[in-house]
Write a protein that holds these residues in place. Structure first.
Motif, PDB file in Angstrom:
ATOM      1  N   GLY A 164      25.533 143.226  60.273  1.00 19.04           N
ATOM      2  CA  GLY A 164      23.987 142.517  60.739  1.00 19.04           C
ATOM      3  C   GLY A 164      24.036 142.495  61.274  1.00 19.04           C
ATOM      4  O   GLY A 164      22.380 143.003  62.324  1.00 19.04           O
ATOM      5  N   LEU A 241      24.289 134.940  57.925  1.00 23.58           N
ATOM      6  CA  LEU A 241      24.476 136.355  57.223  1.00 23.58           C
ATOM      7  C   LEU A 241      23.724 135.620  55.639  1.00 23.58           C
ATOM      8  O   LEU A 241      22.775 136.894  55.689  1.00 23.58           O
ATOM      9  N   PHE A 245      19.235 138.592  54.820  1.00 24.70           N
ATOM     10  CA  PHE A 245      19.774 139.218  54.017  1.00 24.70           C
ATOM     11  C   PHE A 245      19.809 139.360  52.344  1.00 24.70           C
ATOM     12  O   PHE A 245      19.903 138.336  52.428  1.00 24.70           O
ATOM     13  N   ASP A 249      21.693 143.863  50.740  1.00 23.52           N
ATOM     14  CA  ASP A 249      22.014 144.146  51.310  1.00 23.52           C
ATOM     15  C   ASP A 249      23.075 143.640  52.252  1.00 23.52           C
ATOM     16  O   ASP A 249      24.300 144.862  52.976  1.00 23.52           O
ATOM     17  N   ARG A 250      23.311 142.212  51.873  1.00 25.15           N
ATOM     18  CA  ARG A 250      24.514 141.496  52.700  1.00 25.15           C
ATOM     19  C   ARG A 250      25.887 142.659  52.073  1.00 25.15           C
ATOM     20  O   ARG A 250      26.572 142.169  52.667  1.00 25.15           O
ATOM     21  N   LEU A 253      26.681 144.596  53.623  1.00 29.01           N
ATOM     22  CA  LEU A 253      27.234 144.977  55.287  1.00 29.01           C
ATOM     23  C   LEU A 253      28.689 144.307  55.069  1.00 29.01           C
ATOM     24  O   LEU A 253      29.253 144.713  55.655  1.00 29.01           O
TER      25      LEU A 253
END
Ligand code: ADP
Ligand code: MG
Length: 319
Positions: A164, A241, A245, A249-250, A253
């Motif tokens: 991230g 995090l 996001f 997306d998270r 990642l």
């Protein structure tokens, strides 16, 4: 500065006294005493500027990270760090850069009483190779090949923060405190050495997460001849995090972002409860994220049990 002046700077900053170093920096080779009834665990990792860290990274952060990624490998073996060598390739003889590099390297080395016992200094594109040596009691090293069907899968700390940070670094948005925190996880990873020692003799298999959870858990599965199913909603995540996001997306990642340097391990149902308590007491807890299954490969599901598609499986050179 000459090569030898630079070596002198390194020696002054990084040499730590240990009784088992009979000959350290300064001779043709180091001479080291391994304790009785122990084996050596040895690991090397190279960091190349522009590949493993952005070119603008501070020298002190590079020094820290070059040692941290190696200590993470020793942690994954359940080894106690003892010695390191450092091969440094520098574009120019830059004393200030070397001093800052050593500052970062030595602050982590001191934490683990790790002695820098030798190395090599050459000119070329910025490249750092560290080799670390650690001890494990005979035949006690934690390996990748011990996972059994029915084991639970765990991971220490949180996942996705470093990736991230890297993502935010590349964006044009102004640097927030939130981004700063994630970039810190990228530049100054914490090797889980104490946790590796807790796991030794108790986890069935272990690996450090450097290339992304899916890729690295995949290595455990291949080595053990099993598969795994993990619950994406159970993956441990920092509040930073989750604030920075979107859900998808998270998830990517956490599943595929590299540079976490957490430990992923498997343990039997019986061993798990006590192990989790001891890990929490060691300063970094672990989270149960899935289980080992017979069918090969790593399957990802959500909390409702639905299969989750994965965008990218992890970092690989030459891919
Ligand atoms: P040789 O020519 O025998 O390979 P070097 O001149 O390369 O020896 O190195 C001299 C001494 O300094 C050796 O003990 C070596 O291990 C040490 N040394 C060289 N570079 C580094 C470095 N970057 N970090 C730590 N020790 C180093
Ligand atoms: Mg040499």
């Amino acid at each position: 500065m000459s090569e030898f002046d630079l070596i002198d700077v390194i020696r002054k900053h990084c040499a730590i006294a240990r009784d088992d170093v009979r000959v350290g920096i300064g001779d043709d080779a180091a001479v080291l005493a391994v304790p009785a009834h122990h084996q050596l665990a040895v690991s090397t990792d190279t960091l190349v500027s522009g590949v493993h860290f952005p070119e603008a990274t501070e020298a002190a952060d590079i020094g820290w990270k070059s040692l941290a990624v190696n200590l993470s490998d020793l942690a994954a073996m359940g080894a106690t760090p003892a010695w390191a060598t450092l091969a440094l390739t520098l574009p120019s003889s830059d004393r200030a850069w070397v001093e800052n590099f050593c500052g970062g390297f030595a602050s982590l080395a001191r934490e683990f009483k790790l002695a820098l016992v030798g190395g090599d200094t050459t000119q070329g594109p910025l490249t750092i190779t560290v080799t670390v040596h650690g001890f494990v009691p005979n035949d006690m090293a934690l390996l990748r090949n011990g996972a059994r069907v029915g084991d639970f899968v765990f991971v220490t700390g949180t996942l996705g923060d470093a990736a991230g940070g890297l993502r935010l670094m590349g964006s044009d948005e102004p640097r927030t405190d939130l981004a700063q925190e994630l970039v810190q996880r990228l530049n100054r990873p914490t090797p889980r050495v104490a946790q590796g020692l807790v796991l030794r003799g108790r986890a069935r298999s272990c690996i450090d997460v450097s290339d992304g959870l899916l890729a690295d858990l995949g290595h455990i599965c291949t080595a053990s001849g099993v598969g795994a199913e993990i619950d994406v909603d159970a993956l441990p995540m920092s509040s930073t995090l989750s604030a920075g996001f979107s859900r998808d997306d998270r998830r990517n990642l956490q599943l595929s972002g590299g540079d976490d340097y957490e430990l992923c391990f498997t343990a039997s149902d019986d061993a798990a409860t006590e192990l989790l308590g001891d890990l929490a007491r060691s300063g970094c807890g672990a989270t149960r994220i899935g289980r080992i299954i017979e069918e090969s490969g790593v399957r990802v599901v959500d909390a409702a049990g639905n299969a989750v598609a994965v965008a990218r499986r992890g970092w690989e050179h030459f891919a």
